[in-house]
Motif scaffolding. Structure first.
Motif, PDB file in Angstrom:
ATOM      1  N   VAL A 164       0.841  -1.198   0.000  1.00 28.43           N
ATOM      2  CA  VAL A 164       0.000   0.000   0.000  1.00 28.43           C
ATOM      3  C   VAL A 164       0.880   1.253   0.000  1.00 28.43           C
ATOM      4  CG1 VAL A 164      -1.697   1.317   1.318  1.00 28.43           C
ATOM      5  CG2 VAL A 164      -1.875  -1.171   1.185  1.00 28.43           C
ATOM      6  N   PRO A 165       0.631   2.205  -0.894  1.00 28.08           N
ATOM      7  CA  PRO A 165       1.437   3.432  -0.928  1.00 28.08           C
ATOM      8  C   PRO A 165       1.246   4.248   0.357  1.00 28.08           C
ATOM      9  CG  PRO A 165       0.113   3.193  -2.932  1.00 28.08           C
ATOM     10  CD  PRO A 165      -0.373   2.165  -1.968  1.00 28.08           C
ATOM     11  N   ALA A 166       2.260   4.995   0.710  1.00 32.63           N
ATOM     12  CA  ALA A 166       2.164   5.863   1.889  1.00 32.63           C
ATOM     13  C   ALA A 166       1.084   6.920   1.670  1.00 32.63           C
ATOM     14  CB  ALA A 166       3.512   6.523   2.153  1.00 32.63           C
ATOM     15  N   ALA A 167       0.534   7.401   2.749  1.00 37.41           N
ATOM     16  CA  ALA A 167      -0.489   8.438   2.665  1.00 37.41           C
ATOM     17  C   ALA A 167       0.103   9.722   2.090  1.00 37.41           C
ATOM     18  CB  ALA A 167      -1.065   8.712   4.048  1.00 37.41           C
ATOM     19  N   THR A 168      -0.619  10.341   1.186  1.00 37.66           N
ATOM     20  CA  THR A 168      -0.159  11.599   0.603  1.00 37.66           C
ATOM     21  C   THR A 168      -0.539  12.771   1.513  1.00 37.66           C
ATOM     22  OG1 THR A 168      -2.217  12.017  -0.607  1.00 37.66           O
ATOM     23  CG2 THR A 168      -0.548  10.622  -1.693  1.00 37.66           C
ATOM     24  N   GLU A 169       0.086  13.901   1.275  1.00 40.23           N
ATOM     25  CA  GLU A 169      -0.212  15.092   2.066  1.00 40.23           C
ATOM     26  C   GLU A 169      -1.676  15.501   1.878  1.00 40.23           C
ATOM     27  OE1 GLU A 169       0.608  18.119   4.799  1.00 40.23           O
ATOM     28  OE2 GLU A 169       1.830  16.396   4.192  1.00 40.23           O
ATOM     29  N   GLU A 170      -2.177  15.371   0.674  1.00 42.04           N
ATOM     30  CA  GLU A 170      -3.564  15.734   0.413  1.00 42.04           C
ATOM     31  C   GLU A 170      -4.521  14.820   1.181  1.00 42.04           C
ATOM     32  OE1 GLU A 170      -6.592  16.517  -3.367  1.00 42.04           O
ATOM     33  OE2 GLU A 170      -4.967  15.057  -3.557  1.00 42.04           O
ATOM     34  N   GLU A 171      -4.244  13.520   1.154  1.00 44.38           N
ATOM     35  CA  GLU A 171      -5.080  12.578   1.893  1.00 44.38           C
ATOM     36  C   GLU A 171      -5.042  12.874   3.386  1.00 44.38           C
ATOM     37  OE1 GLU A 171      -4.553   8.677  -1.076  1.00 44.38           O
ATOM     38  OE2 GLU A 171      -3.241   8.974   0.656  1.00 44.38           O
ATOM     39  N   MET A 172      -3.874  13.157   3.897  1.00 42.86           N
ATOM     40  CA  MET A 172      -3.712  13.418   5.328  1.00 42.86           C
ATOM     41  C   MET A 172      -4.443  14.692   5.737  1.00 42.86           C
ATOM     42  SD  MET A 172       0.298  12.359   5.618  1.00 42.86           S
ATOM     43  CE  MET A 172       0.538  13.090   7.227  1.00 42.86           C
ATOM     44  N   LYS A 173      -4.292  15.734   4.955  1.00 43.01           N
ATOM     45  CA  LYS A 173      -4.937  17.001   5.303  1.00 43.01           C
ATOM     46  C   LYS A 173      -6.461  16.860   5.205  1.00 43.01           C
ATOM     47  CE  LYS A 173      -4.329  21.331   6.512  1.00 43.01           C
ATOM     48  NZ  LYS A 173      -5.708  21.741   6.715  1.00 43.01           N
ATOM     49  N   THR A 174      -6.935  16.131   4.213  1.00 48.04           N
ATOM     50  CA  THR A 174      -8.376  15.914   4.081  1.00 48.04           C
ATOM     51  C   THR A 174      -8.910  15.127   5.264  1.00 48.04           C
ATOM     52  OG1 THR A 174      -8.247  15.954   1.657  1.00 48.04           O
ATOM     53  CG2 THR A 174     -10.185  14.904   2.637  1.00 48.04           C
ATOM     54  N   ASP A 293      -0.023  20.378  12.465  1.00 55.98           N
ATOM     55  CA  ASP A 293       1.400  20.028  12.563  1.00 55.98           C
ATOM     56  C   ASP A 293       1.704  19.202  13.801  1.00 55.98           C
ATOM     57  OD1 ASP A 293       1.947  21.271  10.191  1.00 55.98           O
ATOM     58  OD2 ASP A 293       2.628  23.155  11.107  1.00 55.98           O
ATOM     59  N   THR A 294       0.932  19.390  14.882  1.00 53.12           N
ATOM     60  CA  THR A 294       1.212  18.660  16.124  1.00 53.12           C
ATOM     61  C   THR A 294       0.663  17.237  16.100  1.00 53.12           C
ATOM     62  OG1 THR A 294      -0.802  19.401  17.262  1.00 53.12           O
ATOM     63  CG2 THR A 294       1.140  20.836  17.393  1.00 53.12           C
ATOM     64  N   VAL A 295      -0.257  16.941  15.175  1.00 46.90           N
ATOM     65  CA  VAL A 295      -0.866  15.604  15.132  1.00 46.90           C
ATOM     66  C   VAL A 295      -0.620  14.933  13.793  1.00 46.90           C
ATOM     67  CG1 VAL A 295      -2.646  16.161  16.821  1.00 46.90           C
ATOM     68  CG2 VAL A 295      -3.104  16.543  14.392  1.00 46.90           C
ATOM     69  N   LYS A 296       0.281  15.470  13.008  1.00 49.04           N
ATOM     70  CA  LYS A 296       0.493  14.957  11.659  1.00 49.04           C
ATOM     71  C   LYS A 296       0.852  13.480  11.652  1.00 49.04           C
ATOM     72  CE  LYS A 296       2.771  16.209   7.326  1.00 49.04           C
ATOM     73  NZ  LYS A 296       3.645  17.204   6.648  1.00 49.04           N
ATOM     74  N   GLU A 297       1.724  13.060  12.553  1.00 49.67           N
ATOM     75  CA  GLU A 297       2.120  11.656  12.593  1.00 49.67           C
ATOM     76  C   GLU A 297       0.955  10.766  13.022  1.00 49.67           C
ATOM     77  OE1 GLU A 297       4.908  10.168  11.503  1.00 49.67           O
ATOM     78  OE2 GLU A 297       5.282  12.176  10.705  1.00 49.67           O
ATOM     79  N   GLU A 298       0.131  11.271  13.935  1.00 51.90           N
ATOM     80  CA  GLU A 298      -1.063  10.534  14.361  1.00 51.90           C
ATOM     81  C   GLU A 298      -2.030  10.385  13.192  1.00 51.90           C
ATOM     82  OE1 GLU A 298      -4.687  11.020  17.640  1.00 51.90           O
ATOM     83  OE2 GLU A 298      -2.931  12.341  17.731  1.00 51.90           O
ATOM     84  N   VAL A 299      -2.197  11.449  12.418  1.00 53.91           N
ATOM     85  CA  VAL A 299      -3.064  11.404  11.236  1.00 53.91           C
ATOM     86  C   VAL A 299      -2.531  10.384  10.236  1.00 53.91           C
ATOM     87  CG1 VAL A 299      -3.872  12.715   9.238  1.00 53.91           C
ATOM     88  CG2 VAL A 299      -3.849  13.780  11.500  1.00 53.91           C
ATOM     89  N   LYS A 300      -1.239  10.429  10.015  1.00 50.32           N
ATOM     90  CA  LYS A 300      -0.618   9.513   9.047  1.00 50.32           C
ATOM     91  C   LYS A 300      -0.823   8.063   9.453  1.00 50.32           C
ATOM     92  CE  LYS A 300       3.787   8.435   6.813  1.00 50.32           C
ATOM     93  NZ  LYS A 300       5.230   8.755   6.721  1.00 50.32           N
ATOM     94  N   SER A 301      -0.626   7.770  10.732  1.00 50.45           N
ATOM     95  CA  SER A 301      -0.781   6.397  11.212  1.00 50.45           C
ATOM     96  C   SER A 301      -2.224   5.919  11.044  1.00 50.45           C
ATOM     97  CB  SER A 301      -0.372   6.324  12.689  1.00 50.45           C
ATOM     98  OG  SER A 301      -0.602   5.030  13.205  1.00 50.45           O
ATOM     99  N   ALA A 302      -3.181   6.747  11.440  1.00 49.42           N
ATOM    100  CA  ALA A 302      -4.592   6.362  11.329  1.00 49.42           C
ATOM    101  C   ALA A 302      -4.986   6.167   9.875  1.00 49.42           C
ATOM    102  CB  ALA A 302      -5.468   7.426  11.980  1.00 49.42           C
ATOM    103  N   LEU A 303      -4.525   7.046   9.021  1.00 44.39           N
ATOM    104  CA  LEU A 303      -4.899   6.989   7.616  1.00 44.39           C
ATOM    105  C   LEU A 303      -4.282   5.778   6.928  1.00 44.39           C
ATOM    106  CD1 LEU A 303      -6.491   8.483   5.479  1.00 44.39           C
ATOM    107  CD2 LEU A 303      -4.454   9.807   4.947  1.00 44.39           C
ATOM    108  N   GLU A 304      -3.030   5.479   7.230  1.00 54.15           N
ATOM    109  CA  GLU A 304      -2.380   4.346   6.573  1.00 54.15           C
ATOM    110  C   GLU A 304      -2.959   3.019   7.054  1.00 54.15           C
ATOM    111  OE1 GLU A 304       1.848   4.883   6.835  1.00 54.15           O
ATOM    112  OE2 GLU A 304       1.835   6.360   5.195  1.00 54.15           O
ATOM    113  N   THR A 305      -3.377   2.965   8.311  1.00 52.66           N
ATOM    114  CA  THR A 305      -4.081   1.767   8.787  1.00 52.66           C
ATOM    115  C   THR A 305      -5.367   1.565   7.995  1.00 52.66           C
ATOM    116  OG1 THR A 305      -3.174   1.967  11.025  1.00 52.66           O
ATOM    117  CG2 THR A 305      -5.216   0.714  10.777  1.00 52.66           C
TER     118      THR A 305
END
Length: 661
Positions: A164-174, A293-305
């Motif tokens: 699975v590709p890594a989450a993009t910035e657009e996906e994460m921000k959305t 910016d303070t939760v970006k890694e949390e967003v990335k983890s949730a989205l990639e799961t």
């Protein structure tokens, strides 16, 4: 694979459930056990071929014999539903195993897993291990084959996820923008505390605070903690201003009391760790969404799961769509027609039946409903609702693609994302807020409360004499000496059932006689005698003003409006795809095929229309999941690994369904 102590020995099933979204845990009684045991490639009479691989009649018969239908004695239609669900799930399991056939699992891998299971379940003794296996009809070699297959499926799952590709910035921000409540701070407060070692002293200080004494001054003179800052929670800011803190700075019991406050004010005396706390909340601050910016890694983890779950679901959908299913034994013919079509995709009836099987309320209702009532309720209310829900889910990928909306995940994730997207621009006006406040005032009413002790006397004269003579001091000691029996009730509310209505009326509506820091009620006749009640810390019921509940009410209204607008958006997009709902046709055909007037026999056996037909029936994509994709499967604890199979469905086993975004 999700495991716990007492792991079900049938490891293959756990893997299948995790990867394939099977619904076996929702089957009642021992339903999961035999379905699990049966799909083993045993030799026997071919009944169904899945991409050329055989499921034998003996396997299916064992499943049917050992999985009594929850609808036994209800109606033939519901029996037919269960049969469709059961066989379609067995077929789906076979597909899962085939999908993982290219994964290499060594003998050492299997031995390590078996050793772990035996150690976890205290079955290192060979005789105990053999006995445990025999109780579920397995030999050691059969069990090891299941372990091998389960490990293969687990690794196939990981292989799919790894691609699975890594989450993009657009996906994460959305994802962040559409799910602000997932990234909020805890509720915060500004306040002070008094901490003392003596409960009586704490209650005396609470009485003074409720009577209007300066709380900071009381804290400076009495608190064993933070006295120098007037009991301030957290460090003081510029000019001695109170700073916002999270309730976590307080002991657990005290934090719970603070969070129970609907508005700024005083808690009761709260005991914790041998000390007694009083907290004065001066300001409650609503939760706020944390900066991106303070939760970006949390967003990335949730989205990639979420993306990984979606990839596994899509992979399995492809396997089902390409599957060649042949029913070669007419006695095992089953009906799994298309119940709806949307976005170029056909939805099998077993998908709807599977959702019905997962409905725990349905199982509870079965205890009080007759077969025809239950059938009417399921067919007339539950199934239509489920079909509409499943249509939305199957339509979601097409809508996301057509609208170019960067939401990802499983079908359920996509539905949640589309609803949030459709309601992303809603606002709550001040007019709406005030109107809602007027309509919901009952929600903002704080109940009357007081700290009470009641003295019960055998005669009115004794109660009257005590009330007239008492001038303060120890209420319990004095009332007991006067012939009364004292019950210390602690803090009670005006609607409690601990006290009789006449006593409550005397406390909250009657005339009280002040005696020092407490008050006495008039004499009350009750069922067990004549009572005089000591009342302190009396708080009358009141409706909280709008300013005190504004933040919470505004958040609730926003969520309601967003959901309503989002559903409206999604419904319009689904309608544009012109879905075809065939539920009525499917149910009519089922009624004609099996009849509904006479219930099936108590054994749950069901005669199907194909029983007397010769030849083979060939279908494509006939095996379809009856449940949403599962992230993991958990099992109940048991004394032995194989023995846990019989408890898997009935002792708390459940599939953890994919959470919505």
């Amino acid at each position: 694979m999700n495991k716990k102590t007492g792991l079900n020995a049938l490891l293959i099933v756990l893997s299948l459930l995790m990867v394939g979204g099977m619904a076996l845990q929702f089957l009642p009684g021992d339903s999961a056990k035999t379905i699990t045991n049966a799909v083993r490639g045993e030799k026997g009479t071919p009944a169904i071929r899945v991409n050329g691989k055989t499921i034998t009649a003996e396997e299916l018969q064992k499943i049917q014999d050992n999985n009594p239908s929850p609808f036994a004695g209800q109606s033939k239609a519901l029996q037919d539903d269960f049969r469709t669900f059961m066989i379609s799930q067995v077929v789906r399991q076979k597909l899962m195993a085939q999908a993982a056939s290219n994964i290499n699992v060594t003998r050492e891998d299997v031995n390590a897993e078996v050793t772990k299971v035996r150690e976890d379940n205290k079955l290192t003794d060979d005789a105990a291990w053999t006995d445990a296996l025999q109780r579920v009809g397995l030999s050691d070699s059969e069990y090891r084959e299941q372990v091998k297959e389960g490990l293969a499926i687990e690794r196939k799952n990981k292989e799919i996820e790894a691609a699975v590709p890594a989450a993009t910035e657009e996906e994460m921000k959305t994802y962040y923008d559409l799910n602000p409540t997932l990234f909020q701070t805890e509720q915060r407060l500004k306040g002070r505390q008094i901490v003392v070692a003596d409960e009586d002293k704490a209650r005396e200080l609470l009485t003074q605070a409720r009577s209007g004494a300066d709380f900071a001054d009381l804290a400076k003179k009495n608190s064993t903690e933070g006295a120098e800052t007037g009991g301030a929670l957290g460090a003081l800011g510029e000019g001695g201003a109170l700073q916002a803190v999270e309730p976590v700075v307080l002991p657990e019991e005290v934090a719970a009391a603070v969070q129970a406050l609907a508005a700024p004010g005083l808690t009761d005396v709260v005991a914790s760790g041998g000390r007694f706390y009083i907290v004065k909340v001066e300001e409650l601050l609503a939760p706020e969404t944390k900066p991106y910016d303070t939760v970006k890694e949390e967003v990335k983890s949730a989205l990639e799961t979420s993306k990984k779950r979606g990839a596994v679901e899509a992979f399995l959908d492809e396997q089902v769509a390409a599957a060649k299913i042949e029913v070669v034994d007419p006695a095992w013919k089953y009906e799994d027609p298309t119940v709806a079509e949307v976005g170029g995709r056909a939805i099998p009836y077993s998908e709807v039946v599977g959702r019905v099987m997962q409905n725990q309320q349905l199982m509870m209702m079965m205890q009080s409903m007759q077969g025809d009532q239950l059938s009417e309720m399921i067919n007339g209310m539950l199934k239509p609702s489920v079909v509409e829900q499943v249509i939305q889910e199957y339509a979601a990928p097409s809508i996301v693609k057509a609208e170019n909306i960067p939401v990802v995940g499983t079908r359920q994730d996509l539905v949640s994302g589309l609803i949030a997207y459709g309601g992303r621009n809603v606002k709550v006006t001040d007019e709406e807020l005030r109107a809602a406040y007027q309509e919901r005032q009952q929600q903002f009413q704080t109940p009357a409360s007081a700290t009470v002790s009641e003295a019960t006397f055998p005669s009115r004269e004794q109660a009257l004499a005590f009330r007239q003579d008492w001038r303060g001091g120890d209420f319990t000691q004095a009332a007991t000496a006067a012939g009364g029996i004292v019950s210390e009730r602690g803090t009670v509310q005006g609607d409690t059932d601990v006290l009789e209505p006449s006593v409550l009326q005397a406390i909250f509506e009657g005339e009280l006689r002040a005696v020092g820091s407490t008050s006495l009620t008039n004499i009350v006749q009750a069922s067990d005698g004549w009572k005089v009640v000591s009342v302190s810390d009396l708080q009358q019921s009141r409706v909280l003003p709008l300013d005190e509940v504004r933040a919470g009410l505004e958040s609730s209204l926003f969520n309601e409006k967003q959901a309503a607008e989002g559903e409206k958006f999604l419904s319009s997009k689904v309608a544009a795809l012109k879905p075809v709902n065939k539920l009525d046709e499917v149910l009519a055909a089922q009624k004609a095929r099996v009849g509904v007037d006479a219930p099936a026999d108590a054994s749950g056996a069901q005669t199907t229309s194909g029983a007397a037909t010769s030849g083979a029936q060939t279908t494509s994509g006939a095996a379809s999941s009856g449940a949403a994709t599962s992230e993991a499967a958990t099992t109940s604890e048991a004394q032995a690994a194989p023995a846990a199979a019989s408890a898997a469905a009935s002792e708390g086993s459940a599939a953890t369904t994919t959470p919505a975004q």
